[in-house]
Design a protein around this motif. Structure first.
Motif, PDB file in Angstrom:
ATOM      1  N   ARG A  68       2.031  -3.644   4.378  1.00 49.41           N
ATOM      2  CA  ARG A  68       1.223  -3.494   5.598  1.00 49.41           C
ATOM      3  C   ARG A  68       1.760  -4.322   6.758  1.00 49.41           C
ATOM      4  NH1 ARG A  68      -4.337  -4.032   2.498  1.00 49.41           N
ATOM      5  NH2 ARG A  68      -4.474  -1.888   1.780  1.00 49.41           N
ATOM      6  N   ASN A  84      -2.724   8.073   6.007  1.00 49.18           N
ATOM      7  CA  ASN A  84      -1.619   7.762   5.099  1.00 49.18           C
ATOM      8  C   ASN A  84      -1.325   8.894   4.123  1.00 49.18           C
ATOM      9  OD1 ASN A  84      -3.900   7.483   3.547  1.00 49.18           O
ATOM     10  ND2 ASN A  84      -3.203   5.642   2.500  1.00 49.18           N
ATOM     11  N   THR A 113       0.868  -1.161   0.000  1.00 49.95           N
ATOM     12  CA  THR A 113       0.000   0.000   0.000  1.00 49.95           C
ATOM     13  C   THR A 113       0.911   1.219   0.000  1.00 49.95           C
ATOM     14  OG1 THR A 113      -1.931   0.989   1.063  1.00 49.95           O
ATOM     15  CG2 THR A 113      -0.255   0.059   2.515  1.00 49.95           C
TER      16      THR A 113
END
Length: 131
Positions: free
Chosen positions: A84, A121, A28
């Motif tokens: 992650r 994020n 991610t």
């Protein structure tokens, strides 16, 4: 025949179980911008790092980074891909950004908290001149 079908079923089930952790550990990204107010010399390079901070006041461990060889004008848009599985809930993570020109550090930003303790994020970092 029945034994072969059972064996095939077990093999397929095991393969699916092995594939599950890979899917959950997918990459991610953290995305952000880094802005600076002064002119930057040609040939500048931009770096942003995702760092895990073990103790406040320490540089921490680099988890992931991105490098932009020709960043262009301010603000610089960037992404930092990471896995992650590297992130532990409750730990502290920050993005640290720098801009170098002529081999010297010219601009640096304050650490921007991300990912845990209610931080998302996305970051926006103001790069300050380093004198």
């Amino acid at each position: 025949m029945r034994s072969r079908m059972l064996h095939a079923t077990l093999v397929m089930t095991a393969a699916a179980a092995i594939a599950l952790p890979v899917a959950s550990a997918a990459k991610t990204v953290i995305s952000g911008t880094a802005a600076y107010r002064e002119r930057v010399a040609p040939g500048a390079v931009f770096d942003a790092e995702l760092r895990e901070i073990h103790r406040p006041g320490t540089p921490g461990e680099v988890i992931a980074r991105t490098h932009i060889g020709t960043p262009g004008p301010s603000p610089i848009a960037f992404t930092i891909p990471y896995h992650r599985r590297q992130i532990r809930p409750g730990w502290i993570y920050v993005v640290r950004a720098t801009l170098r020109a002529g081999g010297r550090l010219r601009f640096a930003g304050h650490d921007a908290p991300v990912l845990t303790h209610g931080h998302g994020n996305r970051v926006a970092i103001l790069l300050e001149p380093v004198r």
